[in-house]
Design an enzyme around this catalytic site. Structure first.
Site, mmCIF file in Angstrom:
data_model
loop_
_atom_site.group_PDB
_atom_site.id
_atom_site.type_symbol
_atom_site.label_atom_id
_atom_site.label_comp_id
_atom_site.label_asym_id
_atom_site.label_seq_id
_atom_site.Cartn_x
_atom_site.Cartn_y
_atom_site.Cartn_z
ATOM 1 N N GLN A 99 33.776 86.185 -33.917
ATOM 2 C CA GLN A 99 35.084 86.607 -34.174
ATOM 3 C C GLN A 99 36.006 85.489 -34.830
ATOM 4 O O GLN A 99 35.584 84.834 -35.553
ATOM 5 C CB GLN A 99 35.948 87.341 -32.805
ATOM 6 C CG GLN A 99 35.234 88.415 -32.338
ATOM 7 C CD GLN A 99 34.172 88.192 -31.361
ATOM 8 O OE1 GLN A 99 34.074 87.385 -30.644
ATOM 9 N NE2 GLN A 99 33.204 88.940 -31.752
ATOM 10 N N GLY A 149 29.038 90.642 -36.014
ATOM 11 C CA GLY A 149 28.246 91.079 -37.243
ATOM 12 C C GLY A 149 28.013 89.839 -38.072
ATOM 13 O O GLY A 149 28.988 89.880 -39.054
ATOM 14 N N HIS A 150 27.067 89.061 -38.175
ATOM 15 C CA HIS A 150 26.822 87.878 -38.944
ATOM 16 C C HIS A 150 25.924 88.465 -40.002
ATOM 17 O O HIS A 150 24.757 88.432 -39.587
ATOM 18 C CB HIS A 150 26.516 86.740 -38.132
ATOM 19 C CG HIS A 150 27.949 86.323 -37.271
ATOM 20 N ND1 HIS A 150 27.802 85.195 -36.385
ATOM 21 C CD2 HIS A 150 29.128 86.913 -37.282
ATOM 22 C CE1 HIS A 150 28.958 85.177 -35.835
ATOM 23 N NE2 HIS A 150 29.692 85.906 -36.180
ATOM 24 N N ASP A 162 35.127 88.185 -39.498
ATOM 25 C CA ASP A 162 34.726 88.464 -40.588
ATOM 26 C C ASP A 162 34.933 87.507 -41.864
ATOM 27 O O ASP A 162 35.134 87.903 -42.990
ATOM 28 C CB ASP A 162 35.183 89.945 -41.226
ATOM 29 C CG ASP A 162 35.050 91.210 -40.084
ATOM 30 O OD1 ASP A 162 33.892 90.921 -39.494
ATOM 31 O OD2 ASP A 162 35.809 91.712 -39.551
ATOM 32 N N LYS A 191 31.275 83.721 -41.323
ATOM 33 C CA LYS A 191 30.878 82.477 -40.585
ATOM 34 C C LYS A 191 29.300 82.685 -40.366
ATOM 35 O O LYS A 191 28.528 81.419 -40.438
ATOM 36 C CB LYS A 191 31.162 82.786 -39.125
ATOM 37 C CG LYS A 191 32.749 82.674 -38.765
ATOM 38 C CD LYS A 191 33.416 82.796 -37.464
ATOM 39 C CE LYS A 191 32.840 84.170 -37.039
ATOM 40 N NZ LYS A 191 33.910 85.102 -37.619
HETATM 41 P P1 IMP Z 1 36.236 94.022 -28.780
HETATM 42 O O1 IMP Z 1 35.783 92.464 -29.120
HETATM 43 O O2 IMP Z 1 35.092 94.881 -29.272
HETATM 44 O O3 IMP Z 1 36.836 94.187 -27.414
HETATM 45 O O4 IMP Z 1 37.490 94.451 -29.812
HETATM 46 C C1 IMP Z 1 38.530 93.980 -29.592
HETATM 47 C C2 IMP Z 1 39.317 93.634 -31.130
HETATM 48 O O5 IMP Z 1 38.619 92.596 -31.698
HETATM 49 C C3 IMP Z 1 39.285 94.956 -32.018
HETATM 50 O O6 IMP Z 1 40.431 94.894 -32.744
HETATM 51 C C4 IMP Z 1 37.824 94.714 -32.784
HETATM 52 O O7 IMP Z 1 38.027 95.266 -34.220
HETATM 53 C C5 IMP Z 1 38.218 92.983 -32.965
HETATM 54 N N1 IMP Z 1 36.762 92.543 -33.149
HETATM 55 C C6 IMP Z 1 35.735 92.155 -32.114
HETATM 56 N N2 IMP Z 1 34.685 91.592 -32.883
HETATM 57 C C7 IMP Z 1 34.987 91.520 -34.216
HETATM 58 C C8 IMP Z 1 34.453 90.813 -35.247
HETATM 59 O O8 IMP Z 1 33.368 90.058 -34.928
HETATM 60 N N3 IMP Z 1 35.029 90.986 -36.478
HETATM 61 C C9 IMP Z 1 36.188 91.559 -36.231
HETATM 62 N N4 IMP Z 1 36.854 92.111 -35.687
HETATM 63 C C10 IMP Z 1 36.173 91.887 -34.487
#
Ligand code: IMP
Length: 423
Positions: free
Chosen positions: A218, A40-41, A13, A16
């Site tokens: 991420q 989520g971009h 977040d 990017k």
């Molecule tokens: P997962 O990627 O859905 O398995 O989530 C694992 C962890 O990464 C959780 O704490 C999510 O909130 C975090 N996370 C995954 N993708 C994002 C992102 O794009 N932005 C922020 N946090 C993320």
């Protein structure tokens, strides 16, 4: 530089999508290399708002070729929804035949696992990302080539037989091959024309001298290798992961742009040393809605900028330039803090402890700077920044040892200011 990667330097977040979109206007190819629709971009062009979870952020540029490479996990249903919403008849999109497919059983298994963990849950995004990468490592995953190929139903049957053993253990209903096949065969047909060997394509294009932008999702602190394990995602969003996740030689990547949010935020569970607990300051961040997370319907946790994290990102990933985002949101705060080190058990440290319980114990050491009150969202150059905002940016460079290449003062493409032209 002709081949660069845009990565998040913290917990995702960071903005990017916006930086990628800005740089993508100069690129021939934009390649997303890891993750799936957990990302989520947000990209805003000509006042139009786009949210991409799977599609590379270059899809709004008519001339760019977009790649989804082998390191990604792709939910076909979600991808088709994004394609339908985009309505770009000229879209050039290629999907790697080695990328893994997120299937409905992944979502159901993740949900059951999170419930089972109770208060120790990871608070994942719920898109089946972890179970899909687990299947990849377990060698029981479904890849794009099999998904769009003639033997899809046989492959699916074999996998679902295994998944139903898992379903029994978790106490959830069995998965039905025919039901899933009847729905997913249509998605496979729709995506088939896009599926190629993206590694061969990329290598050819780089050899021809094309400009390539790799788009990370991420951030480094969510990296499966170097993040705050186990509160991480299941892939590596670092520059180091680009060659592996795209099928190019490491030395073909010329640089990494680390996107740094002007303050820290964290979605999901896990430690965050610079968390702001002062309600008034939190209200300042909440009133703009920037930290409202549409995926979960909550506000992200907000903290002060943490340069220990930025130095960690530089160490494990490599950072050539920084792109500082949402600087405008700091306008109106009297004082700003920047974390420059941690104290752990009475000792000053400059690293991220591997053990999450140790990391929970660190205390941040801050420097305090004067804020600025001016609205900076309409400025067009570095020179127009208030003196205190310039000092804030200088401190980021000082404590990271990395030059700021650009910064942004609002969500629109026009609100991005180049300090040094590197791409
Ligand atoms: P997962 O990627 O859905 O398995 O989530 C694992 C962890 O990464 C959780 O704490 C999510 O909130 C975090 N996370 C995954 N993708 C994002 C992102 O794009 N932005 C922020 N946090 C993320």
């Amino acid at each position: 530089m002709k081949t660069i990667v845009v990565i998040g330097t913290a917990w995702g977040d960071e903005g990017k999508g916006k930086i990628t979109d800005f740089l993508a206007s100069k690129a021939d190819i934009v390649a997303r290399f890891q993750g799936g629709n957990n990302a989520g971009h947000t990209v805003i062009v000509d006042g139009e708002y786009h949210l991409f979870q799977l599609l590379p952020s270059g899809v709004v540029n008519q001339k760019t070729t977009n790649l989804m490479t082998n390191g990604m996990v792709i939910d076909p249903k979600g991808l088709i929804e994004e394609l339908d919403e985009l309505k770009n008849p000229n879209l050039k999109l290629f999907i790697s035949n080695r990328a893994h497919v997120v299937m409905p059983y992944h979502l159901a298994i993740e949900h059951a696992n999170e419930l089972r963990k109770g208060k120790d849950k990871l608070a994942t995004t719920g898109h089946g990302i972890g179970p899909t990468y687990s299947d990849k490592a377990n060698r029981i995953g479904l890849r794009m080539d099999a998904f769009v190929g003639p033997n899809f139903k046989e492959e699916l049957t074999k996998i679902i037989n295994l998944k139903n053993i898992e379903a029994d253990k978790l106490g959830i209903p069995h998965f039905n091959v025919d039901e899933i096949y009847d729905e997913y065969k249509h998605y496979a047909q729709r995506l088939r024309p896009h599926v190629i060997d993206t590694s061969i394509y990329l290598n050819e294009q780089i050899e021809k001298g094309k400009k390539v932008l790799f788009e990370g999702a991420q951030g480094v602190m969510l990296c499966i290798e170097n993040g705050t394990y186990p509160f991480v995602t299941s892939s590596s969003p670092t520059a180091a992961a680009v060659p592996l996740y795209t099928g190019i030689a490491p030395w073909l990547l010329e640089g990494a742009v680390g996107v740094v949010k002007a303050y820290a935020t964290r979605e999901g569970a896990g430690p965050m040393p610079t968390l702001i607990t002062d309600e008034d300051i939190n209200k300042h961040f909440h009133k703009t809605k920037v930290e409202y997370e549409p995926r979960t319907g909550t506000y992200r946790r907000v903290g002060w900028l943490d340069t220990v994290i930025l130095r960690h990102a530089k160490r494990v990933s490599g950072l050539t330039y920084l792109a500082v985002t949402v600087l405008d949101i700091l306008s109106g705060l009297d004082e700003l803090k920047i974390c420059i080190s941690y104290t752990l058990d009475g000792k000053v440290i400059d690293y991220i402890p591997a053990d999450t319980n140790e990391y929970r114990k660190v205390k941040p050491n801050f420097i305090t700077l004067r804020g600025w009150s001016e609205d900076i969202s309409q400025i067009k150059s570095y020179e127009e920044l208030p003196e205190n905002a310039k000092i804030y940016l200088e401190k980021i460079e000082k404590y990271t040892g990395v030059k700021i290449g650009l910064f942004s003062v609002g969500p629109a493409r026009e609100q991005t200011i180049i300090v040094e032209d590197f791409f």
